[in-house]
Design a protein around this motif. Structure first.
Motif, PDB file in Angstrom:
ATOM      1  N   UNK A   1     -28.606  12.659 -13.626  1.00  0.00           N
ATOM      2  CA  UNK A   1     -27.280  12.502 -14.228  1.00  0.00           C
ATOM      3  C   UNK A   1     -26.928  11.030 -14.356  1.00  0.00           C
ATOM      4  N   UNK A   2     -27.306  10.213 -13.372  1.00  0.00           N
ATOM      5  CA  UNK A   2     -27.035   8.778 -13.432  1.00  0.00           C
ATOM      6  C   UNK A   2     -27.780   8.138 -14.607  1.00  0.00           C
ATOM      7  N   UNK A   3     -29.025   8.572 -14.831  1.00  0.00           N
ATOM      8  CA  UNK A   3     -29.796   8.039 -15.967  1.00  0.00           C
ATOM      9  C   UNK A   3     -29.146   8.432 -17.287  1.00  0.00           C
TER      10      UNK A   3
ATOM     11  N   UNK B   1     -39.998  11.710  -4.425  1.00  0.00           N
ATOM     12  CA  UNK B   1     -39.323  12.012  -5.682  1.00  0.00           C
ATOM     13  C   UNK B   1     -40.306  12.374  -6.799  1.00  0.00           C
ATOM     14  N   UNK B   2     -41.611  12.407  -6.493  1.00  0.00           N
ATOM     15  CA  UNK B   2     -42.620  12.616  -7.531  1.00  0.00           C
ATOM     16  C   UNK B   2     -42.448  13.935  -8.258  1.00  0.00           C
TER      17      UNK B   2
ATOM     18  N   UNK C   1     -29.940  16.264 -21.613  1.00  0.00           N
ATOM     19  CA  UNK C   1     -31.258  16.485 -21.012  1.00  0.00           C
ATOM     20  C   UNK C   1     -31.233  17.873 -20.387  1.00  0.00           C
ATOM     21  N   UNK C   2     -32.267  18.667 -20.613  1.00  0.00           N
ATOM     22  CA  UNK C   2     -32.308  20.030 -20.089  1.00  0.00           C
ATOM     23  C   UNK C   2     -33.392  20.162 -19.018  1.00  0.00           C
ATOM     24  N   UNK C   3     -33.071  20.894 -17.951  1.00  0.00           N
ATOM     25  CA  UNK C   3     -34.061  21.216 -16.928  1.00  0.00           C
ATOM     26  C   UNK C   3     -34.212  22.726 -16.845  1.00  0.00           C
ATOM     27  N   UNK C   4     -35.458  23.192 -16.876  1.00  0.00           N
ATOM     28  CA  UNK C   4     -35.749  24.620 -16.782  1.00  0.00           C
ATOM     29  C   UNK C   4     -36.380  24.913 -15.423  1.00  0.00           C
ATOM     30  N   UNK C   5     -35.849  25.915 -14.741  1.00  0.00           N
ATOM     31  CA  UNK C   5     -36.348  26.302 -13.417  1.00  0.00           C
ATOM     32  C   UNK C   5     -36.976  27.696 -13.524  1.00  0.00           C
ATOM     33  N   UNK C   6     -38.306  27.749 -13.436  1.00  0.00           N
ATOM     34  CA  UNK C   6     -39.024  29.018 -13.525  1.00  0.00           C
ATOM     35  C   UNK C   6     -39.343  29.609 -12.152  1.00  0.00           C
TER      36      UNK C   6
ATOM     37  N   UNK D   1     -41.244  24.156 -11.695  1.00  0.00           N
ATOM     38  CA  UNK D   1     -41.716  25.158 -10.740  1.00  0.00           C
ATOM     39  C   UNK D   1     -40.893  25.205  -9.461  1.00  0.00           C
ATOM     40  N   UNK D   2     -39.964  24.269  -9.303  1.00  0.00           N
ATOM     41  CA  UNK D   2     -39.126  24.264  -8.094  1.00  0.00           C
ATOM     42  C   UNK D   2     -37.676  24.064  -8.510  1.00  0.00           C
ATOM     43  N   UNK D   3     -36.724  24.579  -7.715  1.00  0.00           N
ATOM     44  CA  UNK D   3     -35.310  24.361  -8.038  1.00  0.00           C
ATOM     45  C   UNK D   3     -34.980  22.875  -8.037  1.00  0.00           C
ATOM     46  N   UNK D   4     -34.041  22.502  -8.861  1.00  0.00           N
ATOM     47  CA  UNK D   4     -33.624  21.102  -8.955  1.00  0.00           C
ATOM     48  C   UNK D   4     -32.710  20.783  -7.771  1.00  0.00           C
ATOM     49  N   UNK D   5     -33.104  19.826  -6.967  1.00  0.00           N
ATOM     50  CA  UNK D   5     -32.314  19.475  -5.795  1.00  0.00           C
ATOM     51  C   UNK D   5     -31.063  18.703  -6.205  1.00  0.00           C
ATOM     52  N   UNK D   6     -30.093  18.667  -5.309  1.00  0.00           N
ATOM     53  CA  UNK D   6     -28.866  17.919  -5.580  1.00  0.00           C
ATOM     54  C   UNK D   6     -29.163  16.437  -5.794  1.00  0.00           C
ATOM     55  N   UNK D   7     -30.094  15.900  -4.988  1.00  0.00           N
ATOM     56  CA  UNK D   7     -30.443  14.484  -5.113  1.00  0.00           C
ATOM     57  C   UNK D   7     -31.092  14.186  -6.460  1.00  0.00           C
TER      58      UNK D   7
END
Length: 278
Positions: free
Chosen positions: A216-218, A197-198, A173-178, A204-210
């Motif tokens: 990652x769990x999913x 968590x919505x 799974x890829x996450x892009x942070x613009x 548009x926002x950095x991916x938080x550790x949570x």
């Protein structure tokens, strides 16, 4: 598609047009020389009132179900279209072939790098549960990776060509942070949401550790489902499958690891299936 220059072969353009025909109310396609294009060439029925009895080819009693390109949960078509194959079409073809008195065996003709997780494992279970009703062989031409390998693993036998491949038992799974790029351009995006968590995963926002931990769990859960499914289908230990770490295996290497049963060209594999049927 229309009124714009395209860099595409005529045959591929005809396939795309056939796929879009219903959406645009097109009932007939013609080539520049006036010849009619048979919609049936692409798995579509171009007759006025007839629905074809089969959406798969039957050769010498063997139903050949094509599984090619990107795999998606729902394509709405019974055959591969525009580089995609739907799990819905594969399942429908499998069900019909199992009930078809003219079909003695089923060959899954696979050449795919995989696709969506959604719908994949339900289809895999359906193929696995059909074992014993009729011989089901996965004949690769050339590769079955990731979701395509999950499907292949459910068959009674997997035949891979010398230059083909199996494996990639993993999930990605890829996450892009613009956010930094937007800030550099002077653009600010404000996320207004209900529920903490919505907005997780927003580009548009950095991916938080949570959020990363949750995603990652999913992915881990889906990966373990993949491992357990292949282990069951291929009669391997889960540890052995997991230890491949989503590696792909070329030809005979796949047989050695237990991901395939034999190395043959597709035509040779088909003849082998016919010989088994007698």
């Amino acid at each position: 598609m229309f009124n714009t220059p395209l860099a595409i072969t005529p045959a591929k353009a005809e396939m795309v047009m056939a796929a879009l025909a219903d959406r645009f109310g097109i009932t007939k396609l013609f080539r520049a020389n006036g010849d009619a294009v048979a919609m049936s060439e692409f798995g579509f029925d171009d007759s006025d009132d007839a629905i074809p009895d089969r959406y798969y080819d039957v050769v010498a009693g063997v139903a050949i179900i094509p599984i090619t390109g990107t795999l998606v949960q729902k394509s709405g078509y019974m055959r591969p279209v525009c580089g995609m194959t739907g799990y819905d079409g594969i399942r429908a073809n499998l069900s019909m072939a199992l009930e078809d008195d003219g079909v003695q065996a089923i060959m899954l003709d696979i050449d795919s790098g995989g696709g969506e997780v959604a719908g994949c494992f339900d289809l895999v279970d359906a193929i696995y549960n059909a074992r014993g009703r009729k011989p089901i062989w996965a004949v690769l031409s050339e590769c079955a990776y990731s979701a395509a390998y999950a499907i292949a693993s459910a068959a009674d036998r997997i035949i891979v060509p010398r230059t083909g491949g199996t494996g990639s038992v993993g999930v990605i799974c890829a996450h892009v942070d613009f956010s930094k790029a937007l800030a550099k351009e002077g653009v600010t995006v404000t996320m207004i949401h209900y529920g903490d968590r919505k907005a997780d995963g927003s580009e548009y926002v950095p991916l938080s550790d949570a959020a990363l931990a949750r995603f990652q769990a999913d992915v881990d859960a889906m990966g373990e489902l993949f491992v357990a499914t292949v282990a069951r289908n291929r009669n391997l230990s889960a540890a052995k499958v997991r230890d491949t770490q989503a590696t792909t295996f070329l030809g005979a290497d796949g047989v050695e690891i237990g991901f395939a049963d034999a190395v043959m060209a597709p035509d040779e594999a088909f003849r082998s299936l016919l010989a088994e049927l007698g």
